[in-house]
Design a protein around this motif. Structure first.
Motif, PDB file in Angstrom:
ATOM      1  N   THR A  14     -52.383-100.165 -23.399  1.00 51.36           N
ATOM      2  CA  THR A  14     -52.274-100.050 -22.065  1.00 51.36           C
ATOM      3  C   THR A  14     -51.989-101.481 -21.401  1.00 51.36           C
ATOM      4  O   THR A  14     -53.088-102.401 -21.550  1.00 51.36           O
ATOM      5  N   LEU A  86     -47.208-101.761 -20.071  1.00 51.01           N
ATOM      6  CA  LEU A  86     -46.822-100.523 -20.569  1.00 51.01           C
ATOM      7  C   LEU A  86     -47.947 -99.535 -20.210  1.00 51.01           C
ATOM      8  O   LEU A  86     -49.233 -99.819 -20.284  1.00 51.01           O
ATOM      9  N   THR A  91     -45.080 -93.908 -23.849  1.00 54.26           N
ATOM     10  CA  THR A  91     -45.030 -93.180 -25.096  1.00 54.26           C
ATOM     11  C   THR A  91     -44.103 -92.275 -25.394  1.00 54.26           C
ATOM     12  O   THR A  91     -43.816 -91.192 -24.806  1.00 54.26           O
ATOM     13  N   VAL A 125     -48.365 -96.051 -26.569  1.00 52.69           N
ATOM     14  CA  VAL A 125     -49.282 -96.847 -25.694  1.00 52.69           C
ATOM     15  C   VAL A 125     -50.691 -96.270 -25.588  1.00 52.69           C
ATOM     16  O   VAL A 125     -50.661 -95.167 -25.385  1.00 52.69           O
TER      17      VAL A 125
END
Length: 127
Positions: A14, A86, A91, A125
């Motif tokens: 993340t 992100l 994802t 992620v």
């Protein structure tokens, strides 16, 4: 056969970044509006970002505003999707394809109307 191939996916934490590439064979991406899309497990394919080849305008999903950008490569056959900051909800498998006039994001068309999908590239992620 003309096609687009996605690459650059991977596993990131993340807050991390990735740059995805969309590379065309047998045609110049400058001649087409190119969109990036993603599909998470159990969800419909959605538009993420699009660049209109006729006027250069870009369109993006609200969920990626300020974090993702789209750009053209120095050669005429590559489009990049730069993804920063992100989040786990990013994802998905990411795809690129031609989207005339960026209809999915601009006019809220369903991505199902598009054809010629490639294999995509997985972005994961993790927190």
């Amino acid at each position: 056969q003309a096609q687009l191939v996605e690459s650059g996916g991977g596993l990131v934490h993340t807050g991390g970044s990735l740059r995805l590439s969309c590379t065309a064979s047998m045609f110049a991406v400058d001649n087409y509006s190119i969109g990036w899309f993603r599909q998470a497990p159990g969800k419909e394919r959605e538009g993420v970002f699009c660049i209109n080849n006729q006027d250069g305008n870009t369109y993006y999903a609200d969920s990626v505003k300020g974090r993702f950008t789209i750009s053209r490569g120095n050669t005429k056959n590559t489009i990049f999707l730069q993804m920063n900051n992100l989040k786990s909800e990013d994802t998905a498998v990411y795809y690129c394809t031609t989207d005339p006039f960026c209809r999915v994001l601009k006019d809220h068309w369903n991505a199902g109307y598009l054809e010629n999908w490639g294999q995509g590239t997985q972005v994961t992620v993790s927190s």
